[in-house]
Each structure stands twice: as structure tokens, then as C-alpha cells.
Enzyme design. Structure first.
Site, short mmCIF file in Angstrom:
data_model
loop_
_atom_site.label_atom_id
_atom_site.label_comp_id
_atom_site.label_asym_id
_atom_site.label_seq_id
_atom_site.Cartn_x
_atom_site.Cartn_y
_atom_site.Cartn_z
N GLY A 12 -35.19 -43.86 -1.54
CA GLY A 12 -36.53 -43.41 -1.94
C GLY A 12 -36.44 -42.09 -2.68
O GLY A 12 -35.62 -41.25 -2.33
N ARG A 75 -33.52 -50.68 -2.61
CA ARG A 75 -33.31 -52.09 -2.29
C ARG A 75 -31.88 -52.54 -2.55
O ARG A 75 -31.46 -53.57 -2.04
CB ARG A 75 -34.24 -52.96 -3.14
CG ARG A 75 -35.68 -52.57 -3.07
CD ARG A 75 -36.47 -53.41 -4.03
NE ARG A 75 -36.68 -54.72 -3.47
CZ ARG A 75 -37.87 -55.18 -3.13
NH1 ARG A 75 -38.93 -54.46 -3.30
NH2 ARG A 75 -38.00 -56.38 -2.62
N ASP A 116 -29.60 -41.76 4.16
CA ASP A 116 -28.65 -42.43 5.04
C ASP A 116 -28.04 -43.70 4.42
O ASP A 116 -26.82 -43.90 4.49
CB ASP A 116 -29.36 -42.76 6.37
CG ASP A 116 -28.38 -43.07 7.47
OD1 ASP A 116 -27.45 -42.26 7.66
OD2 ASP A 116 -28.50 -44.13 8.10
N THR A 138 -33.80 -36.38 1.41
CA THR A 138 -34.86 -37.21 2.00
C THR A 138 -36.01 -36.32 2.45
O THR A 138 -35.78 -35.22 2.99
CB THR A 138 -34.41 -38.06 3.22
OG1 THR A 138 -35.58 -38.54 3.90
CG2 THR A 138 -33.56 -37.32 4.23
N ASP A 140 -37.70 -37.06 4.85
CA ASP A 140 -37.79 -37.25 6.32
C ASP A 140 -37.01 -36.18 7.09
O ASP A 140 -37.22 -36.00 8.28
CB ASP A 140 -37.23 -38.63 6.71
CG ASP A 140 -37.93 -39.75 5.97
OD1 ASP A 140 -39.10 -39.57 5.60
OD2 ASP A 140 -37.31 -40.81 5.77
N ASP A 142 -34.05 -36.31 8.20
CA ASP A 142 -33.48 -36.96 9.39
C ASP A 142 -31.96 -37.13 9.33
O ASP A 142 -31.39 -37.94 10.07
CB ASP A 142 -34.16 -38.32 9.63
CG ASP A 142 -33.99 -39.28 8.46
OD1 ASP A 142 -33.42 -38.88 7.43
OD2 ASP A 142 -34.43 -40.44 8.58
N ARG A 184 -40.27 -42.03 8.76
CA ARG A 184 -39.49 -43.10 9.41
C ARG A 184 -39.39 -42.86 10.91
O ARG A 184 -40.39 -42.66 11.56
CB ARG A 184 -38.09 -43.21 8.78
CG ARG A 184 -38.08 -43.89 7.45
CD ARG A 184 -36.76 -44.53 7.15
NE ARG A 184 -35.65 -43.61 7.31
CZ ARG A 184 -34.38 -43.99 7.30
NH1 ARG A 184 -34.07 -45.25 7.15
NH2 ARG A 184 -33.41 -43.11 7.43
#
Ligand code: F6P
Length: 361
Positions: A12, A75, A116, A138, A140, A142, A184
Site C-alpha cells: 500500500g 497484490r 511486511d 507503512t 500502520d 507495525d 491492520r
């Protein structure tokens, strides 16, 4: 000795990707006289040999731009790549094709910028003998092997701004306002934006919530004369007896689960339990777009420069990492597979609780 660097952005998008590309291209060309080849749309470009040869001017004026000038994809897994064969969709390991393409361009090292999923493939390519350097991105935040990823601070700023705006309308209408944010399986965006925006309740995946306690907090505030409440919900939040809410399954993605929808579920139950009108805002991809904040521009630049220094020194199979205020690197093997989540007993949760915020626990 001159070198050639390949670069791609995978997963993303997030604010700051262009700043990394710019730093890689500028450091490579200005400091070392190296060449840089960019591959389009993440690993897809590397599999299909869709590339551009960077000229110095190509990275001018992109520092403050969101997104990525190279394009990206969350993807395309090169080890399980979707192809059409005789009218059928099949998934094939295209990693050897990737290695052939890298050899064909005489690239010394690939700089792989991603989260990741992208970095897991980077690790696998490194194990197959390809020279790679990873750069963690990211919104996130994370990734366990770095203190912060670029993009996160911009997402927190966007979410905080949304909370600020929700405050005034919540107060005017005496409503409960729910803000659903991304992240997420980690609650970092909800936690930090919730604290920065002065939310009343923060729900995160790491602390399963009891909806009755959330309702209790809203009622308590009403009894104290505060006729509105702000609830920030991470998309991965789950109730004590519940599951995470999945909005979509993207079959060919390395991580097929897309979360989303928890905001509406929480709103419905709060309204029922408190009798107070409750509205939901799903912030969605606004968190991924727009101009990176200065912190992210600087971190992206530091990461990009560090990645080229590693190529120069031949330090391959590693990911650049921020530890404290220091840029260093860690083996890719140690950088993937383990997510960095919010510690339920950690400092940020504790300070939030000290000032009266509820986590519904
Ligand atoms: O990992 C970044 C992220 O924005 C997550 O916070 C979110 O769950 C996911 O990506 C959304 O992915 P997509 O762009 O495929 O909807």
C-alpha cells in the site's frame, strides 16, 4: 567502481515514498555517480521488466508529493504471481524471472521499499542470492525492527485533524462520534491520534473491549454535563467475545484480508445502550494520501540516503532501521514476520488511562 541500483515501491502506498525515491536517486547520482533504474508498480514491474532509467531531473519537485511516482501494488507476490494460461488463472513462482531481469540490467543491488509483504519477498530474494536492501514503510507503524516507519506520522496527523473537526460537530449536536481509522492488526494510529485529538474512548486490537464499558463511559460523561463523546476505533479492534470485522478478501494479495466495518458495528451498539444519537466517519484511504509531514520527509530522506550507503559498502540482505534517533540496519530475516503491536501495559496506554481515556476494558 560505478554501480547500478534498482528501486521499487511495493505494498500500500504511503506519504514519504517519493521522498525515499528522491533521496536514493540523488545520493546515488550526485554522491557516487551510480545509475538508478526504477521498476513500476512494485514487484509487477520487476517480473514484467517494466522499468525506467532515472535521470537526475526525474526526482525534482516530488519531495512533498504523496503516493509514489513508480506506482505500487499490494497484490503482486513474485513467488505466487497471477498469470493467465490458456484462459485459466494460475499462480506461478516468477522469482527466477525477476533474477534474470535484474541480471539483464546488470543491477548490483535492488532497493526494495515496502511493508511486511514486500520485505518478506525481499528476504526470500536475498536467500536466493540477490543483493537487496530493504526500506521500511507503512502508515500502520507495525514493523518490529524499526522504531518508526515513514508515513505513520502523516496518517496520525490526518486522523488527529479529523478528530478535531468531529469535536465541534459532536458538541453542537450532543452526539457520539465514532472515527474508524486504519492500522491492520495494530492500534498505533488509533492510539496516537486518539491521544493527540483528545478522544474519550480508544478501541484497539491489542485490548479487546467490552461494549458495556464503552457505553458506561459515554453515560458517565453525560452525567458530568458532557453531552458528546468521541470514540476512535482501529479497524482491527475486537470485542471481548468478537472477531475482527473483515470488509473484503483480496485473493491474490500476499495478505488477503482487508479489515473495515467495525465503526458501524460499535455505533449501533452504543446508540442502543445509551440512547444517544451516534454517527460514524470511516477515514479510510485519506490516511494514505497527501503531503508527508516534515518528520516523514526527513525520515524518508535519511532512509533513502542510508540505503545507498549500504549499497556502496556492499552491506546487502539488510533493512535500514531507526533506533532511537539513530539510523542503523538489521538483517532482513529479523525484520519480517513479527508485527510490532501496542503493548496493553505500555507507556502510551498508561498515560491515556491516567487522563481518563477508556479502552473499553
Ligand atoms: O497497510 C496499510 C493499509 O492502509 C492498512 O492500514 C489497511 O488495512 C490496508 O492497507 C488497506 O489496503 P487496501 O489499500 O488494499 O484497501
Amino acid at each position: 567502481m560505478t554501480k547500478k541500483i534498482g528501486v521499487l515501491t511495493g505494498g500500500g502506498d504511503c506519504p514519504g515514498l517519493n521522498a525515499v525515491i528522491r533521496a536514493v536517486v540523488k545520493t546515488a547520482m550526485i554522491k557516487y555517480g551510480y545509475e538508478v533504474v526504477g521498476f513500476r508498480d512494485g514487484y509487477r514491474g520487476l517480473v514484467l521488466d517494466d522499468y525506467l532509467e532515472f535521470k537526475p531531473g526525474d526526482v525534482s519537485g516530488i519531495l512533498d508529493k504523496g503516493g509514489t511516482i513508480l506506482g505500487t501494488s499490494n497484490r503482486d507476490n513474485p513467488f505466487k504471481f497471477k498469470v493467465e494460461e490458456n484462459g485459466n488463472t494460475v499462480y506461478k513462482d516468477m522469482s527466477d524471472r525477476v533474477i534474470e531481469n535484474v541480471k539483464k540490467h546488470e543491477i548490483d543491488c535492488m532497493v526494495l521499499i515496502g511493508g511486511d509483504g514486500t520485505l518478506t519477498s525481499a528476504r526470500d530474494f536475498s536467500n536466493k542470492g540477490l543483493n537487496v536492501v530493504g526500506v521500511p514503510k507503512t502508515i500502520d507503524n507495525d514493523l518490529s525492527a524499526t522504531d518508526t516507519t515513514f508515513g505513520f506520522m502523516t496518517a496520525v496527523e490526518t486522523a488527529t485533524d479529523a478528530i478535531d473537526k468531529l469535536h465541534s460537530t459532536a458538541e453542537s449536536h450532543h452526539r457520539v462520534m465514532i472515527l474508524e481509522v486504519m492500522g491492520r492488526y495494530a492500534g498505533w494510529i488509533a492510539l496516537e491520534a486518539g491521544i493527540a485529538g483528545g478522544a474519550d474512548v480508544i478501541l484497539i486490537p491489542e485490548i479487546p473491549y467490552d461494549i458495556n464499558k464503552v457505553a458506561q463511559k459515554v453515560i458517565e460523561r453525560k452525567n458530568q454535563g458532557k453531552s458528546f463523546s468521541i470514540v476512535v476505533v482501529a479497524e482491527g479492534a475486537k470485542s471481548l467475545d468478537g472477531e475482527m470485522i473483515v470488509s473484503k478478501v483480496v485473493k491474490d494479495s500476499p495478505d488477503p484480508i482487508r479489515l473495515g466495518g467495525i465503526g458501524n458495528a460499535v455505533a449501533e451498539r452504543i446508540e442502543k445502550l445509551t440512547g444517544i444519537e451516534t454517527r460514524v466517519t470511516v477515514l479510510g484511504h485519506l490516511q494514505r494520501g497527501g503531503r508527508p509531514v516534515p518528520f516523514d520527509r526527513i525520515l524518508s530522506t535519511r532512509y533513502g540516503v542510508a540505503a545507498v550507503e549500504m549499497v556502496h559498502e556492499g552491506k546487502y540482505g539488510r533493512m535500514v532501521s531507526l533506533q532511537g534517533n539513530h539510523i542503523t540496519s538489521v538483517p532482513l530475516e529479523a525484520a519480517v514476520g513479527k508485527l510490532k503491536t501496542v503493548a496493553p501495559e505500555g507507556e502510551l496506554v498508561k498515560i491515556a488511562k491516567s487522563i481518563g481515556l477508556s479502552f473499553g476494558d
